[in-house]
Design a protein around this motif. Structure first.
Motif, PDB file in Angstrom:
ATOM      1  N   LEU A   5       9.393   7.972  44.123  1.00 54.29           N
ATOM      2  CA  LEU A   5       8.074   8.432  43.696  1.00 54.29           C
ATOM      3  C   LEU A   5       7.188   7.222  43.438  1.00 54.29           C
ATOM      4  CD1 LEU A   5       9.386  11.237  41.354  1.00 54.29           C
ATOM      5  CD2 LEU A   5       8.503  11.498  43.657  1.00 54.29           C
ATOM      6  N   ASN A   6       5.965   7.299  43.953  1.00 53.81           N
ATOM      7  CA  ASN A   6       5.235   6.050  44.146  1.00 53.81           C
ATOM      8  C   ASN A   6       3.817   5.986  43.625  1.00 53.81           C
ATOM      9  OD1 ASN A   6       7.311   4.685  45.835  1.00 53.81           O
ATOM     10  ND2 ASN A   6       6.919   6.427  47.174  1.00 53.81           N
ATOM     11  N   GLY A   7       3.297   6.986  42.994  1.00 56.33           N
ATOM     12  CA  GLY A   7       1.917   6.895  42.553  1.00 56.33           C
ATOM     13  C   GLY A   7       1.509   8.090  41.721  1.00 56.33           C
ATOM     14  N   MET A   8       0.294   7.998  41.153  1.00 56.60           N
ATOM     15  CA  MET A   8      -0.184   9.044  40.266  1.00 56.60           C
ATOM     16  C   MET A   8      -1.695   9.165  40.388  1.00 56.60           C
ATOM     17  SD  MET A   8       0.671  11.337  38.016  1.00 56.60           S
ATOM     18  CE  MET A   8       2.372  10.821  37.823  1.00 56.60           C
TER      19      MET A   8
ATOM     20  N   ASN B 238      -3.699   2.845  49.824  1.00 60.86           N
ATOM     21  CA  ASN B 238      -3.567   2.304  48.471  1.00 60.86           C
ATOM     22  C   ASN B 238      -4.431   3.105  47.492  1.00 60.86           C
ATOM     23  OD1 ASN B 238      -6.236   1.368  48.713  1.00 60.86           O
ATOM     24  ND2 ASN B 238      -5.620  -0.750  49.109  1.00 60.86           N
ATOM     25  N   ALA B 239      -4.435   2.677  46.226  1.00 65.66           N
ATOM     26  CA  ALA B 239      -5.148   3.413  45.182  1.00 65.66           C
ATOM     27  C   ALA B 239      -6.642   3.489  45.452  1.00 65.66           C
ATOM     28  CB  ALA B 239      -4.883   2.763  43.820  1.00 65.66           C
ATOM     29  N   ILE B 240      -7.196   2.449  46.053  1.00 63.56           N
ATOM     30  CA  ILE B 240      -8.635   2.446  46.346  1.00 63.56           C
ATOM     31  C   ILE B 240      -8.950   3.462  47.436  1.00 63.56           C
ATOM     32  CG2 ILE B 240     -10.570   1.062  47.147  1.00 63.56           C
ATOM     33  CD1 ILE B 240      -7.537  -0.582  45.486  1.00 63.56           C
ATOM     34  N   ASP B 241      -8.128   3.501  48.487  1.00 64.85           N
ATOM     35  CA  ASP B 241      -8.291   4.517  49.527  1.00 64.85           C
ATOM     36  C   ASP B 241      -8.280   5.918  48.920  1.00 64.85           C
ATOM     37  OD1 ASP B 241      -8.111   2.457  51.468  1.00 64.85           O
ATOM     38  OD2 ASP B 241      -5.929   2.672  51.564  1.00 64.85           O
ATOM     39  N   ALA B 242      -7.311   6.151  48.032  1.00 65.11           N
ATOM     40  CA  ALA B 242      -7.169   7.466  47.414  1.00 65.11           C
ATOM     41  C   ALA B 242      -8.358   7.790  46.517  1.00 65.11           C
ATOM     42  CB  ALA B 242      -5.868   7.520  46.611  1.00 65.11           C
TER      43      ALA B 242
ATOM     44  N   ASN C 225     -14.615  11.812  35.462  1.00 66.60           N
ATOM     45  CA  ASN C 225     -13.830  10.593  35.662  1.00 66.60           C
ATOM     46  C   ASN C 225     -12.515  10.941  36.348  1.00 66.60           C
ATOM     47  OD1 ASN C 225     -12.436  11.600  33.079  1.00 66.60           O
ATOM     48  ND2 ASN C 225     -11.236   9.773  33.572  1.00 66.60           N
ATOM     49  N   TYR C 226     -11.955   9.957  37.030  1.00 70.51           N
ATOM     50  CA  TYR C 226     -10.617  10.124  37.580  1.00 70.51           C
ATOM     51  C   TYR C 226      -9.928   8.767  37.642  1.00 70.51           C
ATOM     52  CZ  TYR C 226     -13.020   8.985  42.054  1.00 70.51           C
ATOM     53  OH  TYR C 226     -13.765   8.409  43.053  1.00 70.51           O
ATOM     54  N   THR C 227      -8.613   8.808  37.718  1.00 74.43           N
ATOM     55  CA  THR C 227      -7.812   7.586  37.705  1.00 74.43           C
ATOM     56  C   THR C 227      -6.709   7.688  38.747  1.00 74.43           C
ATOM     57  OG1 THR C 227      -6.548   8.572  35.873  1.00 74.43           O
ATOM     58  CG2 THR C 227      -8.249   6.965  35.298  1.00 74.43           C
ATOM     59  N   VAL C 228      -6.375   6.534  39.339  1.00 73.66           N
ATOM     60  CA  VAL C 228      -5.349   6.481  40.387  1.00 73.66           C
ATOM     61  C   VAL C 228      -4.562   5.188  40.221  1.00 73.66           C
ATOM     62  CG1 VAL C 228      -4.875   6.517  42.869  1.00 73.66           C
ATOM     63  CG2 VAL C 228      -6.925   7.670  41.991  1.00 73.66           C
ATOM     64  N   ILE C 229      -3.254   5.262  40.397  1.00 76.99           N
ATOM     65  CA  ILE C 229      -2.417   4.065  40.435  1.00 76.99           C
ATOM     66  C   ILE C 229      -1.384   4.240  41.534  1.00 76.99           C
ATOM     67  CG2 ILE C 229      -0.820   4.924  38.665  1.00 76.99           C
ATOM     68  CD1 ILE C 229      -0.597   1.993  37.657  1.00 76.99           C
ATOM     69  N   ASP C 230      -1.082   3.157  42.265  1.00 75.93           N
ATOM     70  CA  ASP C 230      -0.128   3.280  43.359  1.00 75.93           C
ATOM     71  C   ASP C 230       1.126   2.450  43.092  1.00 75.93           C
ATOM     72  OD1 ASP C 230      -0.572   0.586  44.166  1.00 75.93           O
ATOM     73  OD2 ASP C 230      -2.123   1.171  45.587  1.00 75.93           O
TER      74      ASP C 230
ATOM     75  N   PHE D  80       5.744   6.521  36.053  1.00 79.38           N
ATOM     76  CA  PHE D  80       4.348   6.919  36.160  1.00 79.38           C
ATOM     77  C   PHE D  80       4.103   8.158  35.296  1.00 79.38           C
ATOM     78  CE2 PHE D  80       2.700   4.157  39.311  1.00 79.38           C
ATOM     79  CZ  PHE D  80       3.691   3.924  40.246  1.00 79.38           C
ATOM     80  N   PHE D  81       2.984   8.174  34.589  1.00 78.57           N
ATOM     81  CA  PHE D  81       2.560   9.340  33.833  1.00 78.57           C
ATOM     82  C   PHE D  81       1.126   9.687  34.215  1.00 78.57           C
ATOM     83  CE2 PHE D  81       5.765   7.265  31.307  1.00 78.57           C
ATOM     84  CZ  PHE D  81       6.523   8.286  30.764  1.00 78.57           C
ATOM     85  N   GLY D  82       0.809  10.958  34.209  1.00 77.10           N
ATOM     86  CA  GLY D  82      -0.559  11.392  34.439  1.00 77.10           C
ATOM     87  C   GLY D  82      -0.870  12.582  33.568  1.00 77.10           C
ATOM     88  N   ALA D  83      -2.064  12.625  33.013  1.00 74.77           N
ATOM     89  CA  ALA D  83      -2.460  13.747  32.164  1.00 74.77           C
ATOM     90  C   ALA D  83      -3.870  14.187  32.520  1.00 74.77           C
ATOM     91  CB  ALA D  83      -2.389  13.361  30.687  1.00 74.77           C
ATOM     92  N   GLY D  84      -3.986  15.452  32.910  1.00 76.45           N
ATOM     93  CA  GLY D  84      -5.300  16.061  33.080  1.00 76.45           C
ATOM     94  C   GLY D  84      -5.746  16.620  31.748  1.00 76.45           C
TER      95      GLY D  84
END
Length: 573
Positions: A40-43, A64-68, A387-392, A557-561
């Motif tokens: 698992l590779n990103g959020m 990458n995260a910028i593309d996403a 707002n949104y956030t991305v990490i790869d 990796f953690f993500g919270a909406g």
């Protein structure tokens, strides 16, 4: 999803239930975790599910995260027309793993060349709020298309055409209305009918009621606009057919944005502001955002206090936060503006020394009346945002906040374009000392000037641990953006909460003027009574902000909406 993630999700949902207050829509939450050993590779975390999933697919395909992040930004321009946008602007914070550097892309809207200080004053010298908020004069020159394209060009790996594909597909083939858009359409109908009657046939049924969640809608005009950008690049928007349509609408309705304004628009790559809190590096947006400076300033003020021992959201910890907020927002009223026009004393405002001077003046027991707090003096001299956030997997990370200001911005859709124009000109100080729509008082540095960027509270923020991305957050909510983002950071860094708890926990807000402590539902009556005894006027009200966040902790990796808005969606793979 792991057992831990499931438990955290349930906890977040329980916590969120106490935050909800009518007439807000139902509250939901999304949380995902992933681990490198599981492949698992990103959020990704954003306000809207389809956009989050489009961004996630980019990561799965090797982007990458910028593309996403760019793909997500364009997709939300379709699925969240009340906030995601082509007709607005924003700020993007990008951390590049290859160079181990972080940059800020400022694609904030600019005042048209013909704008002037008294643009919104009537014959009596008073601010005409209709002009500043719901007229063609209210729109700044849009920056979103140029800003997203610049991020992709300088830091991405895919083409602009590829990044636009999901947005074009959603606009052309349709998407189901979600709860968030439905609620916005319910409250926005009267203004939309007045300013953009062509939208009624798109978003409302024959009886004039907004289509209900689940109804499939198509946006052919927006699809055509996106295709033009895909085929011709950003010149289509700033110099070509789309620009012609914007300018024609301006000329017909007394607006002042010209072809020259559009052709001359350029985003700016800026150096972020940086601070340190409890061994973590805080990186955030510089002016014309006020958010980064004041998040760091408030953290500096609070750092020596033992907030953890006081207890999360105890009367004592809330009092300390509120006092620090007052001083920061007082400084905002005088010192902040577009640094390209007026020097902003950034280093002084974010210095530990100045924070120490403020602490010496703070009353740690009772509330200081705002009339007794004045902006400091250097010794040497913002409701629909999303707002949104991305990490790869490689450690590239993006925190982005963009807006058209109010829900659907000015409510004006230039015929044939399919998107709404912002009403960001209201973020200027139309008359110094007169509050804007969010109650924020501004000064001379934020007065209207030709080609100037208006002051913002948008605060996409990155926390680094040992030089690597640890936490990314930001918020919607006008003046509450700064304090909502701040509290997510404090909840994680100071109170050791997991990300879901940190995002869902009840929030407070004080912005100096008005002298009111705003709180979300969820604080105990005893705590409120203690705050009132300390001298606060406490106002309990609606949910504050939407802080979609991601983090990378202990190789997980953690993500919270944020549960305060329906349809937020955090997802990883």
């Amino acid at each position: 999803m792991s057992r831990t993630a499931t438990v955290s999700l349930l906890l977040a949902a329980c916590l969120a239930g106490s935050l909800h207050s009518a007439p807000e829509p139902p509250i939901y939450n999304s949380l995902s975790t992933s681990h490198p050993e599981s492949g698992l590779n990103g959020m990704v975390s954003s306000r809207e599910k389809l956009a989050s999933e489009a961004a996630l697919q980019v990561l799965k395909d090797g982007g990458n995260a910028i593309d996403a992040a760019v793909t997500l930004g364009f997709a939300m321009a379709v699925t969240t027309p009340q906030a995601g946008n082509l007709g607005g602007g924003g700020f993007m914070l990008i951390h590049s793993a290859d160079t181990d550097t972080t940059v800020a892309i400022d694609y904030r809207e600019k005042a048209p060349k013909a704008a002037h200080r008294d643009l919104f004053l009537d014959e009596k010298g008073e601010v005409d709020k209709e002009l500043s908020r719901y007229s063609h004069l209210a729109a700044g020159v849009p920056g979103t298309v140029a800003g997203l394209a610049k991020a992709l060009e300088e830091f991405g790996t895919i083409t602009l055409q590829k990044a636009l594909e999901p947005a074009i597909d959603l606009a052309e083939n349709g998407f189901p209305i979600n709860e968030d858009l439905y609620q916005s359409l319910k409250t926005g109908k009267a203004r939309l009918e007045k300013h953009s009657p062509q939208t009624l046939s798109v978003f409302y049924d024959g009886a004039g009621q907004p289509f209900h969640p689940g109804h499939l809608i198509k946006l052919p005009e927006l699809a055509a606009t996106l295709k033009l950008i895909s085929d011709q690049g950003i010149d289509a928007f700033y110099r070509g057919d789309i620009a012609d349509k914007i300018v024609a609408d301006m000329e017909k309705n007394g607006g002042i944005i010209t072809k020259e304004d559009l052709a001359n628009y350029e985003p700016v790559v800026r150096e972020p502001v940086r601070g340190e809190y409890q061994g973590y590096e805080i990186v955030s947006m510089p002016p014309p955002s006020s958010g980064g400076i004041h998040i760091i300033q408030i953290l500096n003020i609070l750092e020596p206090f033992d907030l953890k021992s006081m207890g999360h959201n105890s009367a004592a910890s809330i009092h300390h936060m509120a006092e620090a907020m007052k001083y920061a927002y007082a400084d905002r009223s005088k010192h902040l503006g577009d640094s390209d026009f007026h020097p902003v004393p950034t280093e002084w405002l974010i210095s530990k020394k100045y924070a120490s001077e403020i602490r010496e003046k703070m009353n740690t027991e009772t509330a200081t009346p705002s009339v007794e707090i004045l902006p400091g003096e250097p010794i040497h001299e913002g409701l629909d945002t999303t707002n949104y956030t991305v990490i790869d997997k490689d450690g590239n990370a993006v925190a982005n906040t963009y807006t058209v200001n109010f829900s659907f911005g000015s409510k004006i859709m230039p015929p044939g374009t399919g998107f709404f124009l912002n009403n960001e000109m209201d973020d200027f100080s139309s008359k110094p000392g007169v509050p804007n729509a969010y109650g924020l008082v501004g000064g001379e540095f934020n007065a209207i000037e030709s080609e100037k960027r208006m002051l913002s509270s948008m605060s996409p923020t990155l926390v680094l641990k040992d030089g690597k991305p640890f936490l990314l957050s930001g918020s919607r909510g006008g003046s509450q953006i700064i304090t909502a983002t701040l509290q997510v950071l404090l909840n994680v860094l100071e109170h050791d909460m997991n990300l879901s708890e940190a995002v869902a926990a009840p929030r407070i807000h004080h912005q100096w003027l008005p002298d009111t402590l705003f709180i979300e539902r969820g604080l105990s009556k005893d705590t409120i009574k203690l705050l009132e005894q300390k001298g606060y006027e406490v106002k309990e009200g609606r949910a504050m902000g939407t802080t979609n966040s991601v983090s990378y902790q202990d190789e997980v990796f953690f993500g919270a909406g944020d549960p305060r808005r329906p349809d937020t969606h955090a997802v990883g793979y």
